[in-house]
Design an enzyme around this catalytic site. Structure first.
Site, PDB file in Angstrom:
ATOM      1  N   THR A   1       6.083 -10.300  -2.056  1.00  0.00           N
ATOM      2  CA  THR A   1       4.994  -9.188  -2.685  1.00  0.00           C
ATOM      3  C   THR A   1       3.779  -9.319  -2.019  1.00  0.00           C
ATOM      4  OG1 THR A   1       4.124 -10.788  -4.349  1.00  0.00           O
ATOM      5  CG2 THR A   1       5.841  -9.336  -4.798  1.00  0.00           C
ATOM      6  N   ASP A   2       2.807  -8.214  -2.203  1.00  0.00           N
ATOM      7  CA  ASP A   2       1.600  -8.114  -1.737  1.00  0.00           C
ATOM      8  C   ASP A   2       0.654  -8.548  -2.696  1.00  0.00           C
ATOM      9  OD1 ASP A   2       1.354  -6.210  -3.575  1.00  0.00           O
ATOM     10  OD2 ASP A   2       1.524  -4.620  -2.060  1.00  0.00           O
ATOM     11  N   GLN A   3      -0.669  -8.338  -2.360  1.00  0.00           N
ATOM     12  CA  GLN A   3      -1.695  -8.967  -3.415  1.00  0.00           C
ATOM     13  C   GLN A   3      -1.561  -8.086  -4.998  1.00  0.00           C
ATOM     14  OE1 GLN A   3      -5.495  -8.695  -1.547  1.00  0.00           O
ATOM     15  NE2 GLN A   3      -5.362 -10.779  -1.073  1.00  0.00           N
ATOM     16  N   MET A   4      -0.778  -7.134  -4.840  1.00  0.00           N
ATOM     17  CA  MET A   4      -0.808  -6.388  -6.152  1.00  0.00           C
ATOM     18  C   MET A   4       0.402  -6.659  -6.929  1.00  0.00           C
ATOM     19  SD  MET A   4      -1.925  -2.406  -5.146  1.00  0.00           S
ATOM     20  CE  MET A   4      -0.873  -2.603  -3.676  1.00  0.00           C
TER      21      MET A   4
END
Length: 138
Positions: free
Chosen positions: A15-18
């Site tokens: 995943t990304d930071q979100m």
């Protein structure tokens, strides 16, 4: 038509930071689903490769509908969308625990000679695969 379902726990690294799964991970998940389908059909990628035959992806088309998130378990359904004796198109549908579709798509594969990378006829060179794919395609 045979459909295989593979459950995948979404890892933080995907995943990304979100907390949203990066689109490239769906390609990996398709491979997991495809490998499971092939195993459930009674075949093995490793054995295929040790016999001198590879099955590269020649096209992939994925439509992203809704994001999957860290902490969810997603299910990827995999089937043989079409097969013509040379080309195999696998179909994919990924949904989260709530039943929301995250991704739908296909990947197209051919078998090639490992040494020359020239396409081979599955029907001619892999008759057991051919018979099974004919039986289980959509």
């Amino acid at each position: 038509m045979k459909v295989t379902q593979t459950n995948i726990d979404v890892r933080y690294a995907e995943t990304d930071q979100m907390g949203v799964v990066h689109h490239s991970n769906y390609v990996v998940w398709c491979e997991l689903g495809r490998t499971k389908l092939i195993n459930e059909l009674g075949f093995d990628y490793a054995e295929l490769e040790s016999s001198g035959i590879l099955s590269p992806v020649i096209n992939i088309n994925l439509d992203y509908k809704q994001p999957a998130h860290f902490g969810e378990t997603v299910t990827i359904s995999t089937w043989i969308e079409s097969y013509d004796g040379i080309r195999v198109i696998y179909g994919y549908h990924t949904e989260n625990e709530k039943g929301t579709t995250c991704m739908e798509g296909t990947s197209t594969h051919v078998c090639v000679n490992k040494e020359t990378f020239r396409p081979i006829s599955i029907k001619k060179h892999l008759p057991d695969w051919h018979k099974t794919y004919e039986k289980h395609k959509k």
